[in-house]
Write an enzyme that holds these catalytic residues in place. Structure first.
Site, mmCIF file in Angstrom:
data_model
loop_
_atom_site.group_PDB
_atom_site.id
_atom_site.type_symbol
_atom_site.label_atom_id
_atom_site.label_comp_id
_atom_site.label_asym_id
_atom_site.label_seq_id
_atom_site.Cartn_x
_atom_site.Cartn_y
_atom_site.Cartn_z
ATOM 1 N N PRO A 31 0.821 -1.215 0.000
ATOM 2 C CA PRO A 31 0.000 0.000 0.000
ATOM 3 C C PRO A 31 0.853 1.263 0.000
ATOM 4 O O PRO A 31 1.895 1.333 0.659
ATOM 5 C CB PRO A 31 -0.796 -0.120 1.308
ATOM 6 C CG PRO A 31 -0.802 -1.571 1.621
ATOM 7 C CD PRO A 31 0.507 -2.099 1.126
ATOM 8 N N GLU A 32 0.408 2.252 -0.763
ATOM 9 C CA GLU A 32 1.074 3.553 -0.798
ATOM 10 C C GLU A 32 0.187 4.564 -0.084
ATOM 11 O O GLU A 32 -0.824 4.204 0.529
ATOM 12 C CB GLU A 32 1.380 3.927 -2.250
ATOM 13 C CG GLU A 32 2.290 2.892 -2.928
ATOM 14 C CD GLU A 32 2.619 3.220 -4.376
ATOM 15 O OE1 GLU A 32 2.667 4.429 -4.726
ATOM 16 O OE2 GLU A 32 2.824 2.282 -5.170
#
Length: 286
Positions: free
Chosen positions: A2-3
């Site tokens: 995840p960013e």
């Protein structure tokens, strides 16, 4: 992994469903889920029991739950497959449930940490004077932070002997940008991923930052990017920004700007996606 947009979606969900709630009990179902808490599972559970969560915070890809009455925070490491879910207490346990947090308020929901690959986990840390868990004090502000210093970032880019994509992924320079959104921003800016940072003018680096912000805000509006069932929000729902990607994952598909087939190249154990016409590689000095 995840960013920033995906982590921010989770943070907003936790703010709605977990902030202000007091912990009744903590159950650690797999020791690897608290391996970053050196004192172990029993200590983690005991120290968290009876504490009240404050408003969840985020810097870049890092997410934490501060405790209201103590100068401590629970840092969430989502890793490749970690999920923080708010579930009804009577809901069946997920196959890869690692930690369960029950609350005292009778609202009927509990916080669950689910992690198929067990790369992530939760850990308790002391806070810095700025309110960050001490283990992430070195992480730079992210581009959506109102206190992000653009002038300092540009100066650091010019001084650092590296390439533009490496700089975007350097969490000590700018946090929250990962492989997906770096490729998207570089495509929008018409910059090749191997462009030396020393060649970026102030207007060009400002333009690139603008594209980073734009693509992240666009992803936030639709819940982030989900390529499989591993990234979900706290209600178990996937984001769908993958339908709007212009570069990442589009090898051999036509560039949305010029029609040239997009290319993929191996890069630092990852891949870089780019348009060979719109994002020409830098000239090699002879």
């Amino acid at each position: 992994m995840p960013e920033l947009p995906e982590v921010e979606v989770v943070r907003r969900g936790l703010e709605r469903w977990v902030a202000g709630r007091t912990v009744e009990a903590v159950e650690v179902l797999h020791p690897r889920a608290v391996r970053r808490h050196p004192a172990g599972a029993a200590d983690f559970a005991a120290r968290l029991t009876g504490e009240t969560f404050g408003v969840p915070q985020r810097r870049g890809k890092y997410l934490w739950l501060p405790l209201e009455r103590r100068d401590l925070s629970v840092l969430g490491h989502l890793g490749m497959s970690g999920q923080l879910l708010v579930q009804p207490e009577e809901a069946a346990d997920e196959k890869h449930l690692r930690i369960r947090v029950r609350f005292r308020d009778g609202a009927g929901t509990e916080l669950r940490f689910v992690d198929q690959r067990t790369f992530g986990g939760l850990s308790l840390h002391e806070n810095t004077p700025d309110g960050l868990p001490d283990v992430i004090a070195h992480i730079a502000r992210d581009p959506l932070d109102p206190l992000f210093d653009e002038a300092a970032y540009h100066a650091a880019l010019r001084a650092k002997r590296t390439t533009v994509k490496r700089a975007l992924l350097d969490q000590s320079l700018i946090s929250g940008v990962g492989n997906i959104y770096a490729d998207e921003a570089l495509w929008r800016a018409r910059l090749h991923y191997e462009r030396p940072t020393a060649t970026l003018t102030r207007p060009r680096s400002t333009e690139l930052l603008g594209h980073v912000r734009d693509v992240m805000n666009a992803a936030l509006e639709v819940g982030g990017t989900s390529f499989d069932s591993l990234y979900v929000n706290v209600n178990g729902e996937s984001g769908y920004f993958d339908r709007s990607l212009d570069a990442y994952g589009r090898e051999d598909e036509p560039c949305r700007r010029c029609g040239t087939p997009m290319r993929r190249r191996p890069w630092m154990n990852r891949s870089s996606y780019f348009c060979p016409r719109c994002q020409r590689p830098p000239r090699v000095a002879s």
